[in-house]
Scaffold this motif. Structure first.
Motif, PDB file in Angstrom:
ATOM      1  N   ASP A 342       2.688  -2.171  11.731  1.00 29.27           N
ATOM      2  CA  ASP A 342       1.788  -1.350  10.932  1.00 29.27           C
ATOM      3  C   ASP A 342       1.557  -2.049   9.586  1.00 29.27           C
ATOM      4  OD1 ASP A 342       0.537   0.539   9.379  1.00 29.27           O
ATOM      5  OD2 ASP A 342       2.295   1.847   9.217  1.00 29.27           O
ATOM      6  N   PRO A 343       0.317  -2.406   9.273  1.00 33.07           N
ATOM      7  CA  PRO A 343       0.070  -3.166   8.030  1.00 33.07           C
ATOM      8  C   PRO A 343       0.621  -2.471   6.783  1.00 33.07           C
ATOM      9  CG  PRO A 343      -1.931  -3.083   9.369  1.00 33.07           C
ATOM     10  CD  PRO A 343      -0.923  -2.194  10.039  1.00 33.07           C
ATOM     11  N   VAL A 344       0.498  -1.152   6.719  1.00 32.20           N
ATOM     12  CA  VAL A 344       1.002  -0.433   5.536  1.00 32.20           C
ATOM     13  C   VAL A 344       2.518  -0.571   5.455  1.00 32.20           C
ATOM     14  CG1 VAL A 344       1.243   1.825   4.459  1.00 32.20           C
ATOM     15  CG2 VAL A 344      -0.946   1.173   5.504  1.00 32.20           C
ATOM     16  N   ALA A 345       3.185  -0.432   6.596  1.00 37.51           N
ATOM     17  CA  ALA A 345       4.646  -0.541   6.607  1.00 37.51           C
ATOM     18  C   ALA A 345       5.088  -1.954   6.233  1.00 37.51           C
ATOM     19  CB  ALA A 345       5.184  -0.157   7.986  1.00 37.51           C
ATOM     20  N   VAL A 346       4.299  -2.957   6.627  1.00 40.80           N
ATOM     21  CA  VAL A 346       4.645  -4.341   6.290  1.00 40.80           C
ATOM     22  C   VAL A 346       4.569  -4.545   4.775  1.00 40.80           C
ATOM     23  CG1 VAL A 346       3.894  -6.741   6.501  1.00 40.80           C
ATOM     24  CG2 VAL A 346       3.971  -5.277   8.532  1.00 40.80           C
ATOM     25  N   ILE A 347       3.531  -4.011   4.169  1.00 46.13           N
ATOM     26  CA  ILE A 347       3.400  -4.147   2.712  1.00 46.13           C
ATOM     27  C   ILE A 347       4.549  -3.417   2.011  1.00 46.13           C
ATOM     28  CG2 ILE A 347       1.966  -3.513   0.731  1.00 46.13           C
ATOM     29  CD1 ILE A 347      -0.480  -4.036   2.609  1.00 46.13           C
ATOM     30  N   GLU A 348       4.899  -2.242   2.513  1.00 47.65           N
ATOM     31  CA  GLU A 348       6.022  -1.500   1.922  1.00 47.65           C
ATOM     32  C   GLU A 348       7.325  -2.280   2.071  1.00 47.65           C
ATOM     33  OE1 GLU A 348       4.206   2.996   2.575  1.00 47.65           O
ATOM     34  OE2 GLU A 348       5.722   2.212   3.977  1.00 47.65           O
ATOM     35  N   ALA A 349       7.501  -2.938   3.210  1.00 41.64           N
ATOM     36  CA  ALA A 349       8.720  -3.737   3.412  1.00 41.64           C
ATOM     37  C   ALA A 349       8.777  -4.884   2.400  1.00 41.64           C
ATOM     38  CB  ALA A 349       8.764  -4.273   4.844  1.00 41.64           C
ATOM     39  N   ILE A 350       7.617  -5.489   2.128  1.00 45.72           N
ATOM     40  CA  ILE A 350       7.591  -6.574   1.138  1.00 45.72           C
ATOM     41  C   ILE A 350       7.958  -6.031  -0.239  1.00 45.72           C
ATOM     42  CG2 ILE A 350       6.044  -8.165  -0.080  1.00 45.72           C
ATOM     43  CD1 ILE A 350       4.697  -8.721   2.619  1.00 45.72           C
ATOM     44  N   GLU A 351       7.433  -4.881  -0.580  1.00 45.32           N
ATOM     45  CA  GLU A 351       7.796  -4.273  -1.874  1.00 45.32           C
ATOM     46  C   GLU A 351       9.310  -4.045  -1.961  1.00 45.32           C
ATOM     47  OE1 GLU A 351       3.787  -1.773  -3.121  1.00 45.32           O
ATOM     48  OE2 GLU A 351       5.365  -0.776  -1.959  1.00 45.32           O
ATOM     49  N   ARG A 352       9.878  -3.505  -0.890  1.00 41.80           N
ATOM     50  CA  ARG A 352      11.324  -3.257  -0.910  1.00 41.80           C
ATOM     51  C   ARG A 352      12.098  -4.570  -0.980  1.00 41.80           C
ATOM     52  NH1 ARG A 352       9.987   0.674   2.964  1.00 41.80           N
ATOM     53  NH2 ARG A 352      10.586  -0.750   4.639  1.00 41.80           N
ATOM     54  N   HIS A 353      11.599  -5.581  -0.272  1.00 40.66           N
ATOM     55  CA  HIS A 353      12.237  -6.898  -0.290  1.00 40.66           C
ATOM     56  C   HIS A 353      12.270  -7.451  -1.723  1.00 40.66           C
ATOM     57  CE1 HIS A 353      13.090 -10.941   1.569  1.00 40.66           C
ATOM     58  NE2 HIS A 353      12.579 -11.336   0.415  1.00 40.66           N
ATOM     59  N   ALA A 355      11.977  -5.734  -4.529  1.00 39.52           N
ATOM     60  CA  ALA A 355      12.847  -4.889  -5.351  1.00 39.52           C
ATOM     61  C   ALA A 355      14.317  -5.223  -5.092  1.00 39.52           C
ATOM     62  CB  ALA A 355      12.565  -3.410  -5.064  1.00 39.52           C
ATOM     63  N   ALA A 356      14.646  -5.512  -3.831  1.00 41.05           N
ATOM     64  CA  ALA A 356      16.037  -5.811  -3.482  1.00 41.05           C
ATOM     65  C   ALA A 356      16.494  -7.141  -4.060  1.00 41.05           C
ATOM     66  CB  ALA A 356      16.202  -5.824  -1.958  1.00 41.05           C
ATOM     67  N   ARG A 357      15.548  -7.983  -4.486  1.00 40.88           N
ATOM     68  CA  ARG A 357      15.907  -9.251  -5.138  1.00 40.88           C
ATOM     69  C   ARG A 357      16.067  -9.060  -6.643  1.00 40.88           C
ATOM     70  NH1 ARG A 357      16.100  -9.286  -0.882  1.00 40.88           N
ATOM     71  NH2 ARG A 357      15.957 -10.785   0.808  1.00 40.88           N
ATOM     72  N   GLY A 358      16.146  -7.815  -7.083  1.00 40.87           N
ATOM     73  CA  GLY A 358      16.420  -7.546  -8.497  1.00 40.87           C
ATOM     74  C   GLY A 358      15.178  -7.414  -9.362  1.00 40.87           C
ATOM     75  N   PHE A 359      14.008  -7.349  -8.735  1.00 41.80           N
ATOM     76  CA  PHE A 359      12.783  -7.225  -9.531  1.00 41.80           C
ATOM     77  C   PHE A 359      12.476  -5.761  -9.805  1.00 41.80           C
ATOM     78  CE2 PHE A 359      12.351 -11.447  -7.807  1.00 41.80           C
ATOM     79  CZ  PHE A 359      11.775 -12.148  -8.842  1.00 41.80           C
ATOM     80  N   HIS A 360      12.143  -5.499 -11.048  1.00 49.07           N
ATOM     81  CA  HIS A 360      11.623  -4.184 -11.410  1.00 49.07           C
ATOM     82  C   HIS A 360      10.139  -4.188 -11.055  1.00 49.07           C
ATOM     83  CE1 HIS A 360      10.972  -0.539 -13.714  1.00 49.07           C
ATOM     84  NE2 HIS A 360       9.960  -1.138 -14.332  1.00 49.07           N
ATOM     85  N   LEU A 361       9.726  -3.277 -10.189  1.00 50.48           N
ATOM     86  CA  LEU A 361       8.334  -3.266  -9.725  1.00 50.48           C
ATOM     87  C   LEU A 361       7.457  -2.452 -10.673  1.00 50.48           C
ATOM     88  CD1 LEU A 361       8.610  -2.836  -5.845  1.00 50.48           C
ATOM     89  CD2 LEU A 361       8.462  -4.922  -7.217  1.00 50.48           C
ATOM     90  N   ALA A 378       8.049  -7.640 -11.328  1.00 46.57           N
ATOM     91  CA  ALA A 378       7.035  -8.095 -10.371  1.00 46.57           C
ATOM     92  C   ALA A 378       6.050  -6.978 -10.065  1.00 46.57           C
ATOM     93  CB  ALA A 378       7.684  -8.580  -9.074  1.00 46.57           C
ATOM     94  N   MET A 379       4.843  -7.392  -9.747  1.00 47.98           N
ATOM     95  CA  MET A 379       3.812  -6.464  -9.304  1.00 47.98           C
ATOM     96  C   MET A 379       3.402  -6.904  -7.896  1.00 47.98           C
ATOM     97  SD  MET A 379       0.349  -5.409 -11.350  1.00 47.98           S
ATOM     98  CE  MET A 379      -0.448  -7.018 -11.344  1.00 47.98           C
ATOM     99  N   VAL A 380       3.461  -5.978  -6.965  1.00 46.48           N
ATOM    100  CA  VAL A 380       3.086  -6.279  -5.581  1.00 46.48           C
ATOM    101  C   VAL A 380       1.870  -5.424  -5.257  1.00 46.48           C
ATOM    102  CG1 VAL A 380       3.790  -6.193  -3.155  1.00 46.48           C
ATOM    103  CG2 VAL A 380       5.475  -6.775  -4.927  1.00 46.48           C
ATOM    104  N   SER A 381       0.746  -6.068  -4.963  1.00 43.66           N
ATOM    105  CA  SER A 381      -0.412  -5.272  -4.578  1.00 43.66           C
ATOM    106  C   SER A 381      -0.863  -5.721  -3.200  1.00 43.66           C
ATOM    107  CB  SER A 381      -1.537  -5.409  -5.599  1.00 43.66           C
ATOM    108  OG  SER A 381      -1.960  -6.742  -5.686  1.00 43.66           O
ATOM    109  N   GLY A 382      -1.056  -4.762  -2.326  1.00 47.10           N
ATOM    110  CA  GLY A 382      -1.357  -5.089  -0.937  1.00 47.10           C
ATOM    111  C   GLY A 382      -2.645  -4.446  -0.478  1.00 47.10           C
ATOM    112  N   ARG A 383      -3.286  -5.093   0.475  1.00 46.21           N
ATOM    113  CA  ARG A 383      -4.476  -4.539   1.114  1.00 46.21           C
ATOM    114  C   ARG A 383      -4.220  -4.577   2.620  1.00 46.21           C
ATOM    115  NH1 ARG A 383      -9.900  -7.439  -0.505  1.00 46.21           N
ATOM    116  NH2 ARG A 383      -8.754  -9.135   0.462  1.00 46.21           N
ATOM    117  N   PRO A 384      -3.869  -3.414   3.198  1.00 45.66           N
ATOM    118  CA  PRO A 384      -3.589  -3.381   4.638  1.00 45.66           C
ATOM    119  C   PRO A 384      -4.908  -3.317   5.382  1.00 45.66           C
ATOM    120  CG  PRO A 384      -3.311  -1.193   3.700  1.00 45.66           C
ATOM    121  CD  PRO A 384      -3.772  -2.096   2.568  1.00 45.66           C
ATOM    122  N   SER A 385      -5.298  -4.382   6.034  1.00 47.56           N
ATOM    123  CA  SER A 385      -6.607  -4.361   6.683  1.00 47.56           C
ATOM    124  C   SER A 385      -6.538  -3.680   8.039  1.00 47.56           C
ATOM    125  CB  SER A 385      -7.187  -5.769   6.772  1.00 47.56           C
ATOM    126  OG  SER A 385      -7.518  -6.221   5.476  1.00 47.56           O
TER     127      SER A 385
END
Lengths: 471, 471
Positions: A342-353, A355-361, A378-385
């Protein structure tokens, strides 16, 4: 197959008329996004379908290009096949073309091989399958429309075995922005046992191919923030967070050596045995100018997702480089997703990844107070196509298509379990349990470029294929 | 110290004359690279030195800015001190300045605090040490020249205890391109027990500081090559070498979390106990807008080398991003080197490191045949600028300078074992066994910016310091 023989005889007897009708369509400009030409294409196609006794209509969502859809009724109890093609084309800069893009021109071979202009044949005159029809949209993708019309002609009113529902799009070259909406609107009328998308070229060897899957796509941009302004690297290079370093480290840890994402918690669906077996049989691409990698074949790799780094930006390089810790660093990623992701879930997983590396999102560039509190921001912006699609190569609904392709082409097709690229095939999952891509055009058709052309033999192949399916 | 007391009495009695002389110098434009102004500065300074009985000369290498050098003879058997300052300045855009940059203006405080213009004092009038002298080059670095002249004046012809050799440069703001050549030319005349560079600001607390080292510098640019042209990421993203990924991986592996290079075979010289002890006593920088890192202090870190990523470029980001495997990726690095590291050897180590990661090294963008043979291709281009310098804080030749600074400032200086930044201090290693930097200017002097200014108290400090050294 009787229907195929009939179609062959028909097109051999009236080949010049089929070409003349195709030339009439190709003379209507079809650049995507230009309403006048696109509207005229839609109406011309609808009228030609109706002239062949087919129930066809043009519909139009506000703000979208018109769509042609309809149905050919087959014998009761027969299968229903969905047929997709698009009639819009890429822009065409006439100055770059040998022949004007909307003055269809027949040549006795490839321009590259010195192909010369040939007069359009009159009734009864022979047609050489090596001829090429030069015009924008001849191969991508109005040739598929012409093949449909030719196959319907060949039936000369006889009720086919199979029913056919069809959808002809007018904005594919703009990324099919309303295809999902159109499919939703027409879902009740366009249900089928399998949908067949006629787009793209056959294999470069000339062999036919049937493609059972495509990857989905999502874009992600990751920005890592460092000091509020570029900082002197001598004074503070061992002290300030360097966003170029943090970002490099981050993206390096997000994919394996084959490009498959290694994002925390992101499951990678295992391709089926059948798909892997089929993939192993597809010829690898030839010389691309670099040595092929070791390990799995291209087609085995395309059954797995990809995390691609398409761009990096931080500070400056070359003569413009300054001795600073840059204030920010940006990585632009495109993710190719396989069926089940699921593209949305993939983007969310990247955000969590991240954040888990110590980045404040953050959702926007951080203010001074946020910078003061966090070394890693870090800023994570995703476009789930859209998601990927994978029809098993042994899907029962596909058997008829494979048989028709083999009959029409005279040889078994290459079974491509999945393209690595992305096509919004998923929309058709709402209309049928299976969807495949069946290209018709020659591989050297100059798709999207000047001097686009369709080989007559490939038009014949398309007619024969649809005729075989209907029969 | 008798000499110091004499200097203080002298400058208290003739303060207005010292300021008037300084203003005369500051009214001569000194933008680096503008021969007219630079020549006039050199001649004015030489004449003023000769008027004080000092042997001084202007010399000029073809293509270089003129240099003022000379000697003050002290009592036989006394030490010889080298004195460096520069008289050129950064460009000055008059429109951005409150007062014209070459019309020296006296104010009764900082402009930021509402400091108002004060008439230049006449003979016998009091001089407030809080006043500020606004002009380009007042702090960086003609204040040091004025301090030298003031200290020589204060001796009123008496032979000093110490001898002084001096070198006043006219192109420091252009990166001192001929300093090494000048030093080589004059090495026989400018030998000393220790060289003292008067440049830069005192500590932001207002405390004096003596700096015992600087880092050297080398630039390296690494380009990794991928496909000959950007390749479709969907089709070939798991197949083609992605240079952005390869480069990120490469640079990430070339430094540790503190920025210290981890390049194969590159030895990192261990800082001395004395330097580490001194470093631990230097106050860390205040709020830079981000949390300080854990671990060693800034000054302990500055005793180690740095590999800084100052820029990254691959493909595109943001709206311009396209779904491709980019054709190349570039990282621009600056390396800060500590004493004992040879910049050329460091660049060679990086080349070997890259080659050991499986990259085929090229000297220019690879041709098609080279691309066909190697999946990993990189180009490493380096510019070895100059090495670092580290004088032990307990070097016997520095004891006199530390004592003079403490006497002049009324408090012990902050001992900075090494700046993190780079100054071509290594040239002076040819002239003396030790070289240190002794800043005079106030820290809020607006160096390189509009409204550059020198606090009168800091000019007095400079005069007192040089007087104490001579005495």
């Amino acid at each position: 197959m009787q229907a195929l023989d009939e179609a062959r005889r028909y097109r051999e007897s009236v080949g010049p008329a089929i070409l003349a009708s195709f030339a009439e369509l190709l003379s209507i400009p079809n650049v995507a996004g230009t309403p006048g030409g696109i509207d005229r294409n839609a109406i011309w196609i609808r009228d030609e379908l109706m002239r062949r006794g087919v129930r066809a209509a043009v519909t139009q969502i506000p703000g979208a290009a018109p769509l042609v859809f309809g149905r050919v009724d087959g014998a009761p109890g027969g299968p229903t096949i969905g047929f997709y093609a698009h009639f819009d084309g890429q822009p065409a800069d006439g100055l770059a073309w040998t022949d004007p893009p909307f003055t269809p021109t027949l040549r006795d071979g490839r321009l590259e091989d010195g192909g010369r202009v040939v007069d359009w044949p009159g009734p009864g005159q022979p047609v050489d399958p090596e001829w090429r029809i030069y015009a924008r949209g001849s191969a991508d993708d109005r040739g598929a429309v012409a093949a449909l019309l030719g196959a319907l002609d060949a039936r000369q009113g006889r009720v086919p075995q199979a029913s056919l529902v069809f959808l002809l799009e007018g904005e594919e070259e703009q990324g099919s922005p309303h295809l999902g909406e159109y499919v939703g609107l027409l879902a009740g009328r366009l249900a089928a046992d399998i949908w067949m998308l006629c787009d793209g070229p056959v294999h470069q060897s000339g062999r036919p191919q049937v493609v059972f899957g495509v990857r989905g796509i999502a874009d992600v941009e990751i920005t890592v923030f460092g000091p509020a302004a570029d900082l002197h690297s001598g004074h503070y290079g061992n002290w300030a967070p360097n966003p170029a370093v943090l970002l490099s480290d981050l993206v390096t840890g997000m994919r394996d050596q084959h490009g498959v994402p290694t994002v925390d918690g992101l499951e990678i669906p295992e391709p089926s045995e059948a798909a892997m077996t089929a993939a192993a049989l597809v010829p690898d691409p030839g010389d691309l100018g670099f040595p092929a990698p070791e390990g799995p074949s291209l087609w085995e790799r395309n059954l797995r997702p990809l995390l691609n780094i398409r761009g990096l930006r931080a500070g400056d390089v070359g003569e413009a480089a300054r001795n600073v810790v840059p204030g920010s660093a940006v990585a632009s990623l495109d993710l190719r997703l396989v069926a089940g992701q699921d593209p949305v879930a993939v983007i969310e997983a990247i955000e969590r990844h991240v954040a888990a590396r110590g980045f404040h999102l953050v959702g926007e560039p951080p203010d001074a107070e946020t910078r003061r509190r966090h070394r890693r921001i870090a800023m994570v912006s995703g476009r789930p196509s859209y998601p990927g699609v994978l029809t098993p190569p042994d899907h029962p609904a596909a058997a008829g298509i494979l048989a028709a392709v083999e009959a029409a082409a005279g040889e078994p097709p290459i079974i491509v379990p999945s393209f690595g690229s992305s096509v919004p095939l998923h929309h058709f999952e709402r209309l049928a349990p299976a969807a495949v891509i069946v290209p018709i055009a020659n591989h050297d058709n100059h798709q999207h470029a000047p001097d686009e052309n369709l080989k007559v033999a490939n038009l014949w192949y398309g007619i024969d294929l649809i005729a075989a399916l209907l029969g």
